[in-house]
Design a protein around this motif. Structure first.
Motif, mmCIF file in Angstrom:
data_model
loop_
_atom_site.group_PDB
_atom_site.id
_atom_site.type_symbol
_atom_site.label_atom_id
_atom_site.label_comp_id
_atom_site.label_asym_id
_atom_site.label_seq_id
_atom_site.Cartn_x
_atom_site.Cartn_y
_atom_site.Cartn_z
ATOM 1 N N PRO A 21 0.808 -1.224 0.000
ATOM 2 C CA PRO A 21 0.000 0.000 0.000
ATOM 3 C C PRO A 21 0.843 1.276 0.000
ATOM 4 C CG PRO A 21 -0.874 -1.579 1.571
ATOM 5 C CD PRO A 21 0.442 -2.121 1.122
ATOM 6 N N GLY A 24 2.116 2.009 -3.452
ATOM 7 C CA GLY A 24 1.085 2.630 -4.273
ATOM 8 C C GLY A 24 0.934 4.118 -3.998
ATOM 9 N N ASN A 28 1.888 7.248 -6.504
ATOM 10 C CA ASN A 28 0.865 8.257 -6.791
ATOM 11 C C ASN A 28 1.373 9.666 -6.511
ATOM 12 O OD1 ASN A 28 -1.545 9.978 -5.319
ATOM 13 N ND2 ASN A 28 -2.258 8.907 -7.156
#
Length: 244
Positions: A21, A24, A28
């Motif tokens: 996570p 990610g 981003n």
């Protein structure tokens, strides 16, 4: 499941809940930072808030610590299991002390890398952290799968960790370099690391299937000794009895 098996499962649990996570979110924020920079160059302003840069740096630093941390957990599980199974602490106590010192040294050097401001000290602590990870990874008990290194969870993870440590070490130089050379190096290094992390998802699942649990080891060893010690063999699945 025994304690050793729970520790084995702890590594993928932390990877799924923490590392992936965070990857990610970091990716981003990196994309938003780039988009903001391009918009400012094109129009002089951007709707993307400037805080995304700080978030990218902060989360990236946390990601490096998380990656090194779960690798140390995986190494500890394999090495400590080997020490207990083969009673290395009785046969070679100095080796056990040395291994423990390497774990402590890796953690200490990583902490000092986070604190270091000078370029030379950052290079020294990053090198020492990477060296200790490599040395620990060479110890008995680690599932390396060297004969198939190109699909080895160990090698993918170790290289990704070394790249993350390097990226952390050059972080201050990115903002000081007006030529953007270090920024380009940062992008290339982390792009390779992302590919390795994707490979980690595949090879990690494979490794969980290949590494037996504690209760399975005696049966696998017995089967090998009976059927596979002196000749090549294929383990056939056990057929279940039919209901009558």
């Amino acid at each position: 499941m025994e304690l050793k098996d729970l520790v084995l499962v702890l590594h993928p649990v932390l990877a799924v809940l923490v590392v992936f996570p965070t990857i990610g979110i970091v990716v981003n924020r990196a994309w938003q930072v780039r988009q903001r920079r391009l918009e400012i160059l094109a129009t002089g302003k951007s709707k993307i808030p400037p805080i995304v840069g700080q978030e990218h740096v902060s989360l990236g630093r946390w990601l490096t610590a998380a990656v090194v941390g779960i690798i140390l957990i995986a190494f500890a599980n394999g090495i400590v299991g080997n020490i207990l199974d083969k009673e290395v602490w009785i046969k070679a106590p100095f080796q056990v002390i040395l291994i423990g010192s390497l774990f402590a040294g890796a953690i200490a050097c990583l902490y000092l890398l986070y604190q270091a401001k000078d370029k030379n000290w950052r290079g020294i602590f990053a090198t020492l952290t990477g060296m200790m990870l490599v040395i620990l990874g060479c110890q008995d008990g680690i599932y390396r799968k060297t004969e198939q290194w190109y699909v080895s969870h160990y090698y993918y993870g170790l290289i990704a960790a070394l790249l993350m440590i390097f990226s952390l070490a050059i972080l201050p130089d990115i903002y000081k370099d007006k030529t953007n050379r270090w920024r380009q190096v940062h992008i290339i290094v982390n792009f390779i690391a992302i590919l390795l992390f994707l490979g980690q998802g595949i090879t990690g699942t494979q490794a969980l299937v290949e590494i037996p649990l504690t209760w399975q080891k005696p049966y696998i060893q017995m089967l090998y000794e009976q059927n596979c010690a002196t000749q090549s063999c294929t383990i056939q699945p056990v057929s279940s009895p039919k209901n009558h």
